[in-house]
Enzyme design. Structure first.
Site, PDB file in Angstrom:
ATOM      1  N   THR A  90       0.806  -1.225   0.000  1.00 29.98           N
ATOM      2  CA  THR A  90       0.000   0.000   0.000  1.00 29.98           C
ATOM      3  C   THR A  90       0.837   1.272   0.000  1.00 29.98           C
ATOM      4  O   THR A  90       0.292   2.362   0.138  1.00 29.98           O
ATOM      5  CB  THR A  90      -0.937   0.015   1.223  1.00 29.98           C
ATOM      6  OG1 THR A  90      -0.166  -0.137   2.429  1.00 29.98           O
ATOM      7  CG2 THR A  90      -1.947  -1.116   1.152  1.00 29.98           C
ATOM      8  N   CYS A 147       5.076  -3.208 -10.593  1.00 28.24           N
ATOM      9  CA  CYS A 147       4.112  -3.818  -9.676  1.00 28.24           C
ATOM     10  C   CYS A 147       3.078  -4.552 -10.511  1.00 28.24           C
ATOM     11  O   CYS A 147       2.295  -3.927 -11.232  1.00 28.24           O
ATOM     12  CB  CYS A 147       3.425  -2.767  -8.801  1.00 28.24           C
ATOM     13  SG  CYS A 147       2.091  -3.472  -7.779  1.00 28.24           S
ATOM     14  N   HIS A 166       4.990 -11.173   2.243  1.00 32.12           N
ATOM     15  CA  HIS A 166       3.821 -10.595   1.586  1.00 32.12           C
ATOM     16  C   HIS A 166       2.551 -11.318   2.032  1.00 32.12           C
ATOM     17  O   HIS A 166       2.565 -12.532   2.245  1.00 32.12           O
ATOM     18  CB  HIS A 166       3.986 -10.698   0.072  1.00 32.12           C
ATOM     19  CG  HIS A 166       3.061  -9.821  -0.707  1.00 32.12           C
ATOM     20  ND1 HIS A 166       1.787 -10.213  -1.048  1.00 32.12           N
ATOM     21  CD2 HIS A 166       3.220  -8.572  -1.214  1.00 32.12           C
ATOM     22  CE1 HIS A 166       1.209  -9.243  -1.746  1.00 32.12           C
ATOM     23  NE2 HIS A 166       2.043  -8.241  -1.857  1.00 32.12           N
ATOM     24  N   MET A 191       2.884 -10.949  -4.852  1.00 28.42           N
ATOM     25  CA  MET A 191       3.090  -9.852  -5.782  1.00 28.42           C
ATOM     26  C   MET A 191       2.812 -10.356  -7.194  1.00 28.42           C
ATOM     27  O   MET A 191       3.187 -11.480  -7.547  1.00 28.42           O
ATOM     28  CB  MET A 191       4.528  -9.333  -5.702  1.00 28.42           C
ATOM     29  CG  MET A 191       4.964  -8.942  -4.289  1.00 28.42           C
ATOM     30  SD  MET A 191       5.446 -10.336  -3.243  1.00 28.42           S
ATOM     31  CE  MET A 191       7.086 -10.639  -3.869  1.00 28.42           C
ATOM     32  N   GLY A 192       2.163  -9.518  -8.010  1.00 30.89           N
ATOM     33  CA  GLY A 192       1.842  -9.944  -9.369  1.00 30.89           C
ATOM     34  C   GLY A 192       3.069 -10.242 -10.195  1.00 30.89           C
ATOM     35  O   GLY A 192       3.111 -11.204 -10.980  1.00 30.89           O
TER      36      GLY A 192
END
Length: 397
Positions: free
Chosen positions: A68, A104, A315, A319-320
């Site tokens: 974020t 990202c 995480h 994460m993509g």
């Protein structure tokens, strides 16, 4: 005594995948911030609320996590055959810097919808109903992303029944294609996708040990380790690792040594100013566990387990860009990711992460002894959370 007034800047707060960030059109930024440099970085730091020694980002738009503390700048295309330029800035929470070294993947899902909603997409390219295809130039890493955005009554469709583990509410599905996601290389050792030329390396980490590792540049530079080799099972929750200061320190040391071996930095001391890349992830064969939502994940639901570190913490989902790395490595026989999934040829895998599961596909082939990947595919969702203006003191940059 005089005090600087606040200025307001048009901005949109969006969720993309399992991340959130503040989106800007380049043309809306103050003129000194329309070019890369200290002014732009200072502005984004102030918008997000960094650096914050309290680690909370209370005086900004950030949410005090790697997922974020993010910003996006979108601009008219500079690359032929594309609809938009997309630049991603990972804002440090406690440090005074913005990391521009990678993409990202989660927020990539929001770039297409933002491009359409903000008027950067030509109106004649947006159907009244159907799918709008947005070709995105990812400027950080010089790659193409194709977003397939659903349109209803001429507007981006944001609601729907697509469920993404790690996101509370269902939404409309946005399919992403990451074209040619691996770095190119022209050396005889195997190219930059595997910067050492090997599918598996021995990664020496002084004071900790030597570990088998797959070092790959695909989606985002990533260091894959076997969970068992570092004392884990692959079923760990965030609390199991993020509450262990010694474990976090060990992961950062491993990350720094891996970054040097991958040629991303020359000295381990440089890793502190490059927090976004590379990522460290550990893999394991399928096993049953309980996701952070309380959902039971059975061993038969997944092909392998993956846990990944981002900005010094485990995480909450995946994460993509790391998912692209997972899909790519899984498609190449002999990598640690492929072996954890059972080995052999694979065109897609479903992996387990702390919040649930995710499926990612990749098309890989071997040409003249070297592996190439034409694209990786996965589905995400995105939604505008708020739009209007962000305000910052006029002396922020």
């Amino acid at each position: 005594m005089t005090h600087p007034a606040q200025i307001r800047i048009p901005a949109t707060y969006m969720r993309g995948g399992t991340s959130k960030g503040v989106f800007f059109r380049l043309q809306d930024l103050p003129e000194p911030c329309q070019q890369p440099g200290p002014a732009r970085d200072q502005l984004l730091l102030r918008v997000i609320g960094s650096p914050d020694p309290y680690g909370k980002q209370i005086d900004g738009m950030g949410g005090a996590t790697s997922s974020t503390s993010k910003t996006v700048i979108v601009a008219p295309p500079t690359k032929p055959g594309h609809d938009v330029d997309y630049l991603f800035g990972q804002v440090s929470i406690d440090g005074a810097f913005v990391d521009w070294s990678g993409n990202c993947g989660n927020l990539s899902a929001a770039v297409g919808p933002f491009t359409i909603a903000s008027g950067l997409m030509p109106a004649d390219r947006v159907p009244e109903n159907g799918i709008c295809t947005v070709r995105i130039w990812q400027a950080n890493i010089g790659k193409t992303i194709v977003a397939h955005v659903p349109i209803t009554n001429g507007q981006v469709q944001e609601t729907g029944d697509f469920e993404l583990d790690g996101v509370t509410f269902p939404a409309a599905e946005v399919q992403l294609e990451f074209l040619d996601p691996a770095d190119e290389g022209d050396d005889d050792s195997g190219g930059a996708m595997f910067p050492t030329g090997r599918l598996v390396d021995d990664l020496e980490v002084p004071g900790i040990g030597t570990f088998k590792a797959t070092l790959i540049n695909a989606g985002i530079p990533t260091i894959f380790l076997n969970a068992q080799d570092i004392g884990y099972t692959g079923t760990e929750s965030q609390d199991a690792i993020n509450g262990d200061a010694l474990a976090l320190s060990r992961f950062e040391t491993i990350r720094a040594r891996g970054a040097v071996k991958m040629g991303l930095i020359r000295d381990v001391a440089e890793a502190a100013q490059r927090q976004h890349t590379p990522k460290v992830a550990f893999v394991a064969p399928p096993a049953s566990y309980t996701a952070s939502s309380g959902k039971a994940i059975e061993a038969g639901d997944v092909d392998l387990l993956v846990r990944a570190m981002s900005m010094g913490k485990l995480h909450h989902a995946m994460m993509g860009t790391a998912a692209v790395a997972i899909g790519t490595a899984a498609a190449i026989p002999g990598t640690l990711v492929n072996l954890a999934a059972g080995g052999g040829e694979r065109h897609a895998v479903r992996f387990g992460h702390p919040s649930g599961t995710l499926r990612v596909g990749a098309e890989a082939r071997q040409v003249d002894g070297q592996w190439t990947v034409t694209k990786a595919v996965m589905s995400r969702s995105a939604r505008i959370l708020m739009e209007g203006w962000v305000r910052v003191p006029s002396d922020s940059f």
